[in-house]
Design an enzyme around this catalytic site. Structure first.
Site, PDB file in Angstrom:
ATOM      1  N   LYS A 171       0.866  -1.178   0.000  1.00  0.00           N
ATOM      2  CA  LYS A 171       0.000   0.000   0.000  1.00  0.00           C
ATOM      3  C   LYS A 171       0.904   1.230   0.000  1.00  0.00           C
ATOM      4  O   LYS A 171       1.605   1.493   0.979  1.00  0.00           O
ATOM      5  CB  LYS A 171      -0.909   0.004   1.226  1.00  0.00           C
ATOM      6  CG  LYS A 171      -1.668   1.317   1.383  1.00  0.00           C
ATOM      7  CD  LYS A 171      -2.507   1.389   2.639  1.00  0.00           C
ATOM      8  CE  LYS A 171      -2.820   2.833   2.980  1.00  0.00           C
ATOM      9  NZ  LYS A 171      -3.645   2.969   4.188  1.00  0.00           N
ATOM     10  N   ALA A 186      -9.396   5.419   4.224  1.00  0.00           N
ATOM     11  CA  ALA A 186      -9.259   6.556   5.144  1.00  0.00           C
ATOM     12  C   ALA A 186     -10.515   7.402   5.227  1.00  0.00           C
ATOM     13  O   ALA A 186     -11.160   7.695   4.214  1.00  0.00           O
ATOM     14  CB  ALA A 186      -8.083   7.456   4.773  1.00  0.00           C
ATOM     15  N   GLY A 187     -10.851   7.796   6.449  1.00  0.00           N
ATOM     16  CA  GLY A 187     -11.925   8.750   6.675  1.00  0.00           C
ATOM     17  C   GLY A 187     -13.239   8.158   7.139  1.00  0.00           C
ATOM     18  O   GLY A 187     -14.127   8.887   7.564  1.00  0.00           O
ATOM     19  N   GLY A 189      -7.839   9.039   9.734  1.00  0.00           N
ATOM     20  CA  GLY A 189      -8.099   9.130  11.166  1.00  0.00           C
ATOM     21  C   GLY A 189      -9.126  10.171  11.561  1.00  0.00           C
ATOM     22  O   GLY A 189      -9.374  10.378  12.746  1.00  0.00           O
ATOM     23  N   ASN A 191      -8.946   1.658   9.640  1.00  0.00           N
ATOM     24  CA  ASN A 191      -8.210   1.300  10.848  1.00  0.00           C
ATOM     25  C   ASN A 191      -8.816   1.994  12.073  1.00  0.00           C
ATOM     26  O   ASN A 191      -9.377   1.383  12.965  1.00  0.00           O
ATOM     27  CB  ASN A 191      -6.731   1.661  10.680  1.00  0.00           C
ATOM     28  CG  ASN A 191      -5.839   1.116  11.786  1.00  0.00           C
ATOM     29  OD1 ASN A 191      -4.676   0.843  11.565  1.00  0.00           O
ATOM     30  ND2 ASN A 191      -6.332   0.945  13.002  1.00  0.00           N
ATOM     31  N   THR A 192      -8.730   3.339  12.076  1.00  0.00           N
ATOM     32  CA  THR A 192      -9.120   4.091  13.266  1.00  0.00           C
ATOM     33  C   THR A 192     -10.586   3.883  13.650  1.00  0.00           C
ATOM     34  O   THR A 192     -10.918   3.813  14.834  1.00  0.00           O
ATOM     35  CB  THR A 192      -8.849   5.590  13.032  1.00  0.00           C
ATOM     36  OG1 THR A 192      -7.508   5.738  12.574  1.00  0.00           O
ATOM     37  CG2 THR A 192      -9.017   6.383  14.315  1.00  0.00           C
TER      38      THR A 192
END
Lengths: 272, 65
Positions: free
Chosen positions: A113, A200-201, A174, A222-223
């Protein structure tokens, strides 16, 4: 007709995600950062149903005991496709070194990635540096999944360069802000000949479902899982959201109307 | 021998190869190594000799997104 003999599932049997020639049944990809410990990481990933799992490449902690558990003990490359990232790289050269080290670490595994970041405040991608790194990585035989902004022109450029998947952000890494520009994401999907994954987001399950309803091939997060109060439960929610969003996309939503359309017949009422 | 390992000046004796270094630092085997910005193949850890002043990076996989 006996209703019990009717088939229940209408979802196509062969609805799979293909990344670099490998077939996956889950369209949710998850990261391994920000968890309380490796045990929680392992349980959340299990609950997410993900088959592709991102990791970061960092200096070994010199002075750590030889027996200290390694992430790869909890997230086994035998079970999961490990996707090393270039997070934290703010120039092309750092990203290249990271990918080369990752390939060596993972025994020649060449799926990466790529993210080359512009600044620490936004973590938005540095597109010229990402292009520079992507071109070299592709020439070195890496299979590049590239993190980019939600720009349809850039997404096509990365595809034409030979990136095997393009991963536009929904919102800053994040941030949990959800999909800020669904029209751009939809345009990217419409144009694409390679898998498009929102990366992301995403903040909660509905964000993931929206990404899938827009036609994305998958979602990487992830977050949203790791920073939930109960990460394992959120991982399970994301698993279902991605699946629900995918099925809704395949099913094809009803048209939007400005006014009501009665669900019960108007004719045959016994009152007037 | 003086080495720069993961950004830290390190002085070690009886360390000739990458394998010796990994053993001396007591780190696990799940690592990849770069010496003076060149990747060292994991299969070459036993043979790759170190030289005074080498700048060495030893990395592994950790949690990330």
């Amino acid at each position: 007709m006996n209703a019990s003999v009717l088939p229940v599932a209408e979802k196509p049997d062969e609805d799979t995600l293909i990344i670099a020639g490998k077939v996956y049944s889950s369209r949710l990809l998850v990261g391994t950062g920000k968890y309380r410990d490796l045990e929680e990481t392992g349980r959340a990933i299990e609950a997410s149903g993900a088959e592709i799992v991102t990791v970061a490449i960092r200096r070994t902690n010199i002075g750590q005991t030889k027996d200290e558990p390694n992430l790869l003990d909890y997230v086994s490359p035998d079970r999961y496709t490990i996707l090393p990232n270039t997070a934290g790289c703010f120039d092309a050269d750092s990203a290249l070194r990271t990918c080369r080290l990752a390939r060596e670490l993972l025994g020649g595994h060449d799926l990466v990635k790529l993210e080359v970041l512009g600044d620490k405040k936004t973590l938005f991608p540095d597109i010229p540096a990402t292009l520079e790194a992507a071109e070299i990585l592709v020439s070195e035989g890496f299979k590049v999944m590239v993190y980019t902004n939600d720009d349809p022109i850039m997404a096509l450029r990365f595809e034409e360069m030979g990136c095997i998947a393009v991963m536009p952000l929904a919102a800053p890494i994040g941030s949990g802000l959800g999909i800020r520009n669904p029209y751009n994401i939809r345009t990217i999907v419409e144009n694409a000949g390679v898998p498009i994954l929102v990366d992301a987001g995403v903040g909660t399950a509905s964000d993931a479902a929206i990404a899938m309803e827009l036609g994305c091939d998958g979602v990487l997060m992830n977050t949203a899982i790791a920073e939930a109060k109960n990460p394992v439960l959120m991982a399970s929610a994301m698993n279902k959201a991605v699946e629900a969003g995918r099925e809704a996309y395949l099913a094809g939503r009803m048209p939007r109307r400005a006014y009501a359309s009665a669900s019960s017949p108007i004719d045959g009422t016994f009152f007037s | 021998m003086n080495l720069l390992v993961n950004g830290e000046q390190t002085s070690l004796t009886n360390v000739a190869t990458v394998s010796d270094l990994i053993a001396a630092l007591e780190i696990g085997s799940n690592v990849a190594v770069e010496i003076n910005r060149e990747i060292v193949s994991r299969s070459a850890f036993d043979q790759r000799r170190l030289a005074d002043g080498d700048e060495i990076e030893i990395v592994t996989a950790i949690g990330g997104g």
